[in-house]
Design a protein around this motif. Structure first.
Motif, PDB file in Angstrom:
ATOM      1  N   MET A 168       0.826  -1.200   0.000  1.00  0.00           N
ATOM      2  CA  MET A 168       0.000   0.000   0.000  1.00  0.00           C
ATOM      3  C   MET A 168       0.868   1.261   0.000  1.00  0.00           C
ATOM      4  SD  MET A 168      -3.233   0.732   2.480  1.00  0.00           S
ATOM      5  CE  MET A 168      -4.030   2.314   2.644  1.00  0.00           C
ATOM      6  N   TYR A 169       1.996   1.202   0.686  1.00  0.00           N
ATOM      7  CA  TYR A 169       2.927   2.325   0.774  1.00  0.00           C
ATOM      8  C   TYR A 169       3.399   2.764  -0.611  1.00  0.00           C
ATOM      9  CZ  TYR A 169       7.736   4.183   1.349  1.00  0.00           C
ATOM     10  OH  TYR A 169       8.893   4.898   1.260  1.00  0.00           O
ATOM     11  N   ILE A 170       3.776   1.811  -1.450  1.00  0.00           N
ATOM     12  CA  ILE A 170       4.255   2.123  -2.804  1.00  0.00           C
ATOM     13  C   ILE A 170       3.162   2.814  -3.612  1.00  0.00           C
ATOM     14  CG2 ILE A 170       5.113   1.160  -4.960  1.00  0.00           C
ATOM     15  CD1 ILE A 170       7.126   1.112  -2.659  1.00  0.00           C
ATOM     16  N   ILE A 190       1.385   9.403  13.384  1.00  0.00           N
ATOM     17  CA  ILE A 190       2.397   9.803  12.402  1.00  0.00           C
ATOM     18  C   ILE A 190       3.740   9.750  13.116  1.00  0.00           C
ATOM     19  CG2 ILE A 190       3.275  11.664  10.951  1.00  0.00           C
ATOM     20  CD1 ILE A 190       0.434  12.652  10.574  1.00  0.00           C
ATOM     21  N   HIS A 191       4.711   9.094  12.489  1.00  0.00           N
ATOM     22  CA  HIS A 191       6.006   8.892  13.143  1.00  0.00           C
ATOM     23  C   HIS A 191       7.124   9.139  12.132  1.00  0.00           C
ATOM     24  CE1 HIS A 191       8.587   6.129  15.970  1.00  0.00           C
ATOM     25  NE2 HIS A 191       9.049   7.352  15.863  1.00  0.00           N
ATOM     26  N   ASP A 192       8.055   9.968  12.522  1.00  0.00           N
ATOM     27  CA  ASP A 192       9.218  10.245  11.680  1.00  0.00           C
ATOM     28  C   ASP A 192       9.917   8.947  11.291  1.00  0.00           C
ATOM     29  OD1 ASP A 192      11.219  12.114  10.535  1.00  0.00           O
ATOM     30  OD2 ASP A 192      12.525  11.159  12.014  1.00  0.00           O
ATOM     31  N   GLY A 193      10.208   8.783  10.006  1.00  0.00           N
ATOM     32  CA  GLY A 193      10.858   7.576   9.520  1.00  0.00           C
ATOM     33  C   GLY A 193      10.746   7.475   8.014  1.00  0.00           C
ATOM     34  N   ILE A 194      11.053   6.319   7.478  1.00  0.00           N
ATOM     35  CA  ILE A 194      11.048   6.105   6.029  1.00  0.00           C
ATOM     36  C   ILE A 194       9.663   6.385   5.443  1.00  0.00           C
ATOM     37  CG2 ILE A 194      11.320   4.378   4.211  1.00  0.00           C
ATOM     38  CD1 ILE A 194      13.416   3.027   6.051  1.00  0.00           C
ATOM     39  N   PHE A 195       8.638   5.815   6.037  1.00  0.00           N
ATOM     40  CA  PHE A 195       7.273   5.953   5.536  1.00  0.00           C
ATOM     41  C   PHE A 195       6.845   7.431   5.512  1.00  0.00           C
ATOM     42  CE2 PHE A 195       2.816   3.782   6.033  1.00  0.00           C
ATOM     43  CZ  PHE A 195       2.398   4.401   4.878  1.00  0.00           C
ATOM     44  N   TRP A 196       6.873   8.065   6.678  1.00  0.00           N
ATOM     45  CA  TRP A 196       6.384   9.431   6.757  1.00  0.00           C
ATOM     46  C   TRP A 196       7.269  10.406   5.992  1.00  0.00           C
ATOM     47  CZ3 TRP A 196       2.802  12.599   6.616  1.00  0.00           C
ATOM     48  CH2 TRP A 196       2.913  13.926   7.030  1.00  0.00           C
ATOM     49  N   ASN A 197       8.570  10.249   6.073  1.00  0.00           N
ATOM     50  CA  ASN A 197       9.462  11.187   5.387  1.00  0.00           C
ATOM     51  C   ASN A 197       9.313  11.112   3.871  1.00  0.00           C
ATOM     52  OD1 ASN A 197      10.461  12.156   7.779  1.00  0.00           O
ATOM     53  ND2 ASN A 197      12.223  10.796   7.827  1.00  0.00           N
ATOM     54  N   SER A 198       9.034   9.901   3.352  1.00  0.00           N
ATOM     55  CA  SER A 198       8.790   9.764   1.906  1.00  0.00           C
ATOM     56  C   SER A 198       7.551  10.543   1.495  1.00  0.00           C
ATOM     57  CB  SER A 198       8.619   8.285   1.536  1.00  0.00           C
ATOM     58  OG  SER A 198       9.767   7.542   1.840  1.00  0.00           O
ATOM     59  N   ILE A 199       6.522  10.457   2.320  1.00  0.00           N
ATOM     60  CA  ILE A 199       5.291  11.208   2.045  1.00  0.00           C
ATOM     61  C   ILE A 199       5.532  12.703   2.221  1.00  0.00           C
ATOM     62  CG2 ILE A 199       2.967  11.679   2.946  1.00  0.00           C
ATOM     63  CD1 ILE A 199       2.675   8.701   3.465  1.00  0.00           C
ATOM     64  N   LEU A 200       6.231  13.067   3.298  1.00  0.00           N
ATOM     65  CA  LEU A 200       6.469  14.485   3.580  1.00  0.00           C
ATOM     66  C   LEU A 200       7.253  15.163   2.466  1.00  0.00           C
ATOM     67  CD1 LEU A 200       6.082  16.759   5.602  1.00  0.00           C
ATOM     68  CD2 LEU A 200       8.169  16.007   6.767  1.00  0.00           C
ATOM     69  N   ASP A 201       8.211  14.469   1.880  1.00  0.00           N
ATOM     70  CA  ASP A 201       8.969  15.034   0.757  1.00  0.00           C
ATOM     71  C   ASP A 201       8.040  15.378  -0.410  1.00  0.00           C
ATOM     72  OD1 ASP A 201      11.338  14.851   2.128  1.00  0.00           O
ATOM     73  OD2 ASP A 201      11.958  12.943   1.224  1.00  0.00           O
ATOM     74  N   LEU A 278       0.875   6.074   9.526  1.00  0.00           N
ATOM     75  CA  LEU A 278       2.058   6.554   8.809  1.00  0.00           C
ATOM     76  C   LEU A 278       3.295   6.413   9.694  1.00  0.00           C
ATOM     77  CD1 LEU A 278       0.542   9.715   7.098  1.00  0.00           C
ATOM     78  CD2 LEU A 278       0.521   7.328   6.331  1.00  0.00           C
ATOM     79  N   ALA A 279       3.685   5.151   9.926  1.00  0.00           N
ATOM     80  CA  ALA A 279       4.845   4.839  10.756  1.00  0.00           C
ATOM     81  C   ALA A 279       5.524   3.599  10.192  1.00  0.00           C
ATOM     82  CB  ALA A 279       4.432   4.616  12.204  1.00  0.00           C
ATOM     83  N   ASP A 280       6.820   3.454  10.437  1.00  0.00           N
ATOM     84  CA  ASP A 280       7.628   2.441   9.759  1.00  0.00           C
ATOM     85  C   ASP A 280       7.270   1.009  10.109  1.00  0.00           C
ATOM     86  OD1 ASP A 280       8.934   4.347   8.352  1.00  0.00           O
ATOM     87  OD2 ASP A 280      10.870   4.151   9.368  1.00  0.00           O
ATOM     88  N   GLU A 281       6.733   0.747  11.311  1.00  0.00           N
ATOM     89  CA  GLU A 281       6.373  -0.631  11.637  1.00  0.00           C
ATOM     90  C   GLU A 281       5.262  -1.155  10.733  1.00  0.00           C
ATOM     91  OE1 GLU A 281       4.608   1.864  15.118  1.00  0.00           O
ATOM     92  OE2 GLU A 281       6.321   1.927  13.762  1.00  0.00           O
ATOM     93  N   TYR A 282       4.459  -0.242  10.188  1.00  0.00           N
ATOM     94  CA  TYR A 282       3.343  -0.659   9.332  1.00  0.00           C
ATOM     95  C   TYR A 282       3.808  -1.129   7.960  1.00  0.00           C
ATOM     96  CZ  TYR A 282       0.460   1.372  12.955  1.00  0.00           C
ATOM     97  OH  TYR A 282      -0.132   1.635  14.175  1.00  0.00           O
ATOM     98  N   ILE A 283       5.042  -0.819   7.601  1.00  0.00           N
ATOM     99  CA  ILE A 283       5.616  -1.315   6.346  1.00  0.00           C
ATOM    100  C   ILE A 283       6.845  -2.170   6.635  1.00  0.00           C
ATOM    101  CG2 ILE A 283       4.712   0.561   4.930  1.00  0.00           C
ATOM    102  CD1 ILE A 283       7.486   1.876   5.089  1.00  0.00           C
ATOM    103  N   ASN A 284       6.958  -2.622   7.880  1.00  0.00           N
ATOM    104  CA  ASN A 284       8.016  -3.534   8.322  1.00  0.00           C
ATOM    105  C   ASN A 284       9.420  -3.010   8.047  1.00  0.00           C
ATOM    106  OD1 ASN A 284       6.738  -6.138   9.457  1.00  0.00           O
ATOM    107  ND2 ASN A 284       5.529  -5.698   7.621  1.00  0.00           N
TER     108      ASN A 284
END
Length: 541
Positions: A168-170, A190-201, A278-284
């Protein structure tokens, strides 16, 4: 030391810093209030017999009041036992926690925003007539949701299912890149990390391109993951942000009214919902519990996205105090320019033409609101269970249910319906996990099949029935989701993705261990007694 180890340590350090700077002080202040209240009550009990008698009388009056309240009987029982067990200040404790637990201003603002939006949620009579002509089971459910919550059912909608957060992230990133007008995000965490930062960019770039971006997050849900000034940080990039029900360290159950919804809306055309925050554990990408994090979601493209658009704008009006122009955000059915550049559309199509949707069923997104008397989320589930004739499959991270749900599940199983429920093997909250297990014995005794997902934690919230009906959203099978939280989901009927959901659940069951009635009976008696006591207090957890 590997790069991943360093990243994980930095994340933990960041979490700890947020915890010590914010949540620890909150906990300290709440405990201080509890300690002060307990001390005062103790001193009064020891030194003033008359006040002790008065407080006992107050507790009796409170018990009578609770018994006559139009609330779930399980809540009544748990509170009455608690008050009678500590009669001197049990009643006072209830009054402090429960009476006026939601600020009058808060309640009035939410209700006003919902009321004003209803004129923009008209039901297309052709759609409801079509569903009437097809099914005597699906039609009452659709009518119930519309009559009680005013969210219409739609046909012109394409549905995609995602069996993992990674998948879903992709797609989320790809769809966000297409945004031309606006992006709405509403999440519990919402948690700072790969998932959220990709969206924030992407959001930052879109704002620079003139796209309107609005974000809502729950203040309690993100208390460990975001600093208190995060809305101001986003504002510096041109992103509008509001915190839902800001956390105040006082003894009040109004803090239970959290925004647990997960909504992403892009240009009023495309929307996402499900269990995924929107946190990294949700996309492992972050091993929070030591196992695989199983989550799911759906994407809608077409008319049904309007329901999610209105849901978001209701809360935006409530939080910002702005008067919302709903029609400004309604999709006109035309093809956006960005869609012409994607492979899923033919090159000879031109902007301005009507976007063709590969719709194959009925879709009805809806929201549940704890400030209203109707227990919509639970009733939608109960309707599905009661009308099922072949099977009901459920995935939920928590199984903490009331007598109505127990009765529906056991009656369905005893009537020959194949009822299966998947819960986690690895818990995120140990106490809640024990309460979940306390419900295994009465359900399995009636023939309900319960499975624990062995590879890790299952967070998806889904129910399907008979291959024709499904609900996917943010709603857990627990008291918080069904009675206290603001939630959302989508009711699906005759959509092709329902078969995909069924296949995914069956595959999940194959990776799970069945928790049988014999297993429950083999547990030692003191432990079974402890589980029974936990089940008694389940509504208060």
């Amino acid at each position: 030391m590997s790069k991943q180890t360093v990243i994980d340590k930095e994340r933990k350090r960041g979490d700890y810093a947020l915890f010590t700077n914010k949540l620890a002080w909150v906990i300290f202040l709440v405990l201080l209030q509890i300690g002060f209240l307990s001390y005062v009550c103790y001193k009064f009990r020891e030194e003033y017999i008359g006040i002790q008698a008065f407080m006992s009388f107050v507790s009796i009056i409170v018990v009578i009041y609770i018994i006559n309240r139009p609330i779930n009987p399980a809540y009544k029982l748990a509170w009455c036992i608690t008050i009678l067990f500590i009669p001197v200040f049990g009643g006072l404790f209830y009054l402090i926690l429960s009476v006026n637990n939601t600020r009058r201003k808060f309640r009035k603002s939410v209700r006003q925003a919902v009321k004003e939006s209803k004129t923009h949620l008209e039901q297309d009579e052709a759609v409801i007539s079509h569903i009437d002509s097809i099914s005597r089971h699906a039609s009452p459910q659709a009518r119930y949701i519309y009559n009680m919550a005013k969210y219409p059912v739609h046909e012109n909608t394409e549905v995609a299912y995602f069996s993992s957060g990674e998948e879903m992230y992709i797609t989320m990133l790809s769809e966000l890149e297409k945004a031309e007008k606006f992006i709405f995000l509403e999440y519990f965490i919402i948690h700072d990390g790969i998932f959220w930062n990709s969206i924030l960019d992407i959001l930052k770039q879109k704002v620079r391109n003139g796209v309107e971006v609005k974000i809502i997050y729950d203040d309690m849900g993100s208390i460990r993951t975001l600093p208190s000034d995060y809305p101001e940080q986003l504002a510096a990039w041109g992103i509008e942000c509001q915190r839902f029900n800001p956390f105040i360290p006082t003894l009040s159950l109004r803090l239970n009214n959290r925004d647990h919804r997960k909504i992403m809306v892009i240009d009023g055309i495309t929307s996402f919902t499900g269990g995924i925050n929107l946190a990294d554990e949700y996309i492992n990408q972050r091993q929070r519990l030591g196992g695989y994090w199983k989550d799911t979601g759906i994407m809608l493209r077409g008319d049904a996205t309007w329901n999610f658009t209105v849901m978001f704008l209701q809360f935006w009006q409530h939080l910002s105090g702005e008067k919302v122009d709903y029609e400004k955000y309604r999709w006109d059915g035309k093809i956006p320019t960005t869609y012409l550049q994607t492979a899923d559309l033919k090159n000879d199509r031109e902007a301005g033409k009507k976007l063709e949707i590969n719709a194959d069923g009925f879709v009805q997104p809806y929201a549940d609101n704890p400030l209203f008397d109707e227990i919509l989320a639970e009733n939608v589930y109960l309707n599905m269970i009661n009308r099922a004739t072949e099977y009901v499959y459920i995935t939920t991270p928590y199984l903490i249910i009331d007598n109505e749900m127990i009765t529906a599940l056991t009656l369905a199983a005893e009537s020959g319906v194949d009822v299966r429920i998947v819960t986690p093997r690895i818990p995120d909250k140990k106490a809640v996990f024990m309460v979940t297990r306390s419900f295994y014995e009465p359900l399995t005794k009636a023939g309900v099949k319960i499975y624990e997902y062995v590879p890790g934690f299952i967070h998806c919230k889904m129910m399907i029935a008979d291959g024709r009906y499904a609900v996917v959203g943010s709603i857990n099978l627990d008291y918080r989701s069904l009675y206290l939280h603001f939630e959302c989901a989508a009711y699906l009927y005759r959509c092709k993705v329902i078969n995909e959901i069924k296949e995914d659940i069956i595959e999940t069951i194959e990776q799970s261990e069945e928790m049988t009635y014999d297993y429950c009976l083999r547990l030692n008696k003191p432990y079974r007694l402890w589980l029974s006591l936990l089940r008694l207090y389940a509504p208060l957890l």
